[in-house]
Design a protein around this motif. Structure first.
Motif, PDB file in Angstrom:
ATOM      1  N   LYS A  57       0.837  -1.204   0.000  1.00 60.28           N
ATOM      2  CA  LYS A  57       0.000   0.000   0.000  1.00 60.28           C
ATOM      3  C   LYS A  57       0.869   1.250   0.000  1.00 60.28           C
ATOM      4  O   LYS A  57       0.605   2.202  -0.735  1.00 60.28           O
ATOM      5  N   THR A  58       1.926   1.239   0.812  1.00 54.37           N
ATOM      6  CA  THR A  58       2.832   2.379   0.872  1.00 54.37           C
ATOM      7  C   THR A  58       3.515   2.582  -0.476  1.00 54.37           C
ATOM      8  O   THR A  58       3.635   3.715  -0.957  1.00 54.37           O
ATOM      9  N   GLY A  59       3.950   1.512  -1.099  1.00 51.07           N
ATOM     10  CA  GLY A  59       4.590   1.591  -2.415  1.00 51.07           C
ATOM     11  C   GLY A  59       3.651   2.137  -3.468  1.00 51.07           C
ATOM     12  O   GLY A  59       4.029   2.978  -4.278  1.00 51.07           O
ATOM     13  N   ILE A  60       2.411   1.680  -3.451  1.00 54.26           N
ATOM     14  CA  ILE A  60       1.417   2.148  -4.418  1.00 54.26           C
ATOM     15  C   ILE A  60       1.135   3.632  -4.197  1.00 54.26           C
ATOM     16  O   ILE A  60       1.065   4.412  -5.145  1.00 54.26           O
ATOM     17  N   LEU A  61       0.963   4.035  -2.928  1.00 61.45           N
ATOM     18  CA  LEU A  61       0.716   5.442  -2.622  1.00 61.45           C
ATOM     19  C   LEU A  61       1.887   6.318  -3.076  1.00 61.45           C
ATOM     20  O   LEU A  61       1.699   7.396  -3.636  1.00 61.45           O
ATOM     21  N   PHE A  62       3.099   5.856  -2.844  1.00 65.37           N
ATOM     22  CA  PHE A  62       4.277   6.597  -3.269  1.00 65.37           C
ATOM     23  C   PHE A  62       4.294   6.741  -4.786  1.00 65.37           C
ATOM     24  O   PHE A  62       4.553   7.817  -5.325  1.00 65.37           O
ATOM     25  N   PHE A  63       4.000   5.668  -5.510  1.00 65.44           N
ATOM     26  CA  PHE A  63       3.964   5.692  -6.969  1.00 65.44           C
ATOM     27  C   PHE A  63       2.917   6.693  -7.467  1.00 65.44           C
ATOM     28  O   PHE A  63       3.183   7.481  -8.372  1.00 65.44           O
ATOM     29  N   VAL A  64       1.733   6.665  -6.876  1.00 66.31           N
ATOM     30  CA  VAL A  64       0.658   7.584  -7.268  1.00 66.31           C
ATOM     31  C   VAL A  64       1.098   9.031  -7.012  1.00 66.31           C
ATOM     32  O   VAL A  64       0.897   9.911  -7.849  1.00 66.31           O
ATOM     33  N   PHE A  65       1.723   9.263  -5.865  1.00 63.96           N
ATOM     34  CA  PHE A  65       2.206  10.597  -5.523  1.00 63.96           C
ATOM     35  C   PHE A  65       3.216  11.098  -6.561  1.00 63.96           C
ATOM     36  O   PHE A  65       3.138  12.230  -7.043  1.00 63.96           O
ATOM     37  N   VAL A  66       4.157  10.259  -6.934  1.00 63.04           N
ATOM     38  CA  VAL A  66       5.175  10.635  -7.925  1.00 63.04           C
ATOM     39  C   VAL A  66       4.514  10.939  -9.268  1.00 63.04           C
ATOM     40  O   VAL A  66       4.879  11.900  -9.952  1.00 63.04           O
ATOM     41  N   MET A  67       3.537  10.150  -9.663  1.00 63.05           N
ATOM     42  CA  MET A  67       2.848  10.378 -10.934  1.00 63.05           C
ATOM     43  C   MET A  67       2.088  11.714 -10.918  1.00 63.05           C
ATOM     44  O   MET A  67       2.087  12.432 -11.915  1.00 63.05           O
ATOM     45  N   ILE A  68       1.465  12.029  -9.816  1.00 66.88           N
ATOM     46  CA  ILE A  68       0.732  13.301  -9.706  1.00 66.88           C
ATOM     47  C   ILE A  68       1.699  14.475  -9.839  1.00 66.88           C
ATOM     48  O   ILE A  68       1.439  15.431 -10.574  1.00 66.88           O
ATOM     49  N   ILE A  69       2.816  14.394  -9.131  1.00 71.28           N
ATOM     50  CA  ILE A  69       3.815  15.461  -9.199  1.00 71.28           C
ATOM     51  C   ILE A  69       4.356  15.607 -10.615  1.00 71.28           C
ATOM     52  O   ILE A  69       4.462  16.717 -11.148  1.00 71.28           O
ATOM     53  N   THR A  70       4.679  14.498 -11.247  1.00 68.57           N
ATOM     54  CA  THR A  70       5.212  14.524 -12.610  1.00 68.57           C
ATOM     55  C   THR A  70       4.217  15.136 -13.579  1.00 68.57           C
ATOM     56  O   THR A  70       4.576  15.976 -14.407  1.00 68.57           O
ATOM     57  N   THR A  71       2.964  14.761 -13.475  1.00 73.03           N
ATOM     58  CA  THR A  71       1.921  15.301 -14.343  1.00 73.03           C
ATOM     59  C   THR A  71       1.760  16.800 -14.128  1.00 73.03           C
ATOM     60  O   THR A  71       1.637  17.558 -15.083  1.00 73.03           O
ATOM     61  N   THR A  72       1.771  17.220 -12.875  1.00 71.85           N
ATOM     62  CA  THR A  72       1.625  18.642 -12.562  1.00 71.85           C
ATOM     63  C   THR A  72       2.753  19.456 -13.175  1.00 71.85           C
ATOM     64  O   THR A  72       2.524  20.491 -13.800  1.00 71.85           O
ATOM     65  N   ILE A  73       3.968  18.996 -13.031  1.00 71.59           N
ATOM     66  CA  ILE A  73       5.120  19.705 -13.591  1.00 71.59           C
ATOM     67  C   ILE A  73       5.037  19.749 -15.110  1.00 71.59           C
ATOM     68  O   ILE A  73       5.288  20.789 -15.726  1.00 71.59           O
TER      69      ILE A  73
END
Length: 141
Positions: A15-31
């Motif tokens: 769950k922590t790994g999935i949440l981290f992955f989702v967080f990174v994807m959101i940041i990347t998309t925003t940038i």
């Protein structure tokens, strides 16, 4: 530690790994959207921003400011049209055609600016190119 506790820990880690992955994807998309948004400004906004910067660097008169805006707007529209035409491939010659648009823009600027402003304008262009080169090299790293 029994099997159930071990499986619960593994589940928490997943769950922590999935949440981290989702967080990174959101940041990347925003940038990516922020960068893309800068490129999607319309020619009027770009011409206005360029004219304001040139006014600061060259101390334009009101008439010059109006003429410079029109020149920047015309060039911006031509470049936008060229980019749209080249979208999806066929980039051969695009750099050359954009260079021709810039040359035409500079010829018109030379007619509007005084001799001392022209020298400042040439320096302004050199500094702008240097900033663009630095930005590209930072983006590639």
């Amino acid at each position: 530690m029994n099997i159930v506790e071990t499986q619960l820990k593994i589940l928490k880690m997943k769950k922590t790994g999935i949440l981290f992955f989702v967080f990174v994807m959101i940041i990347t998309t925003t940038i990516a959207q922020q960068r893309g948004g800068q490129r999607n400004l319309n020619p009027e906004d770009i011409a206005k921003r360029q004219t304001e910067r040139m006014d600061e660097a060259l101390d334009l008169t009101k008439d010059q400011e109006k003429n410079v805006y029109e020149i920047n707007l015309e060039s911006g529209k031509k470049m936008r049209d060229l980019r749209e035409k080249m979208r999806g491939g066929g980039f051969e010659g695009m750099r050359e055609k954009m260079g021709e648009i810039r040359e035409e823009q500079n010829e018109k600027m030379k007619k509007v600016l005084s001799a001392s402003q022209w020298k400042k304008y040439e320096k302004y262009l050199e500094e702008r190119q240097e900033r663009m080169r630095e930005g590209r090299s930072r983006n590639r790293q």
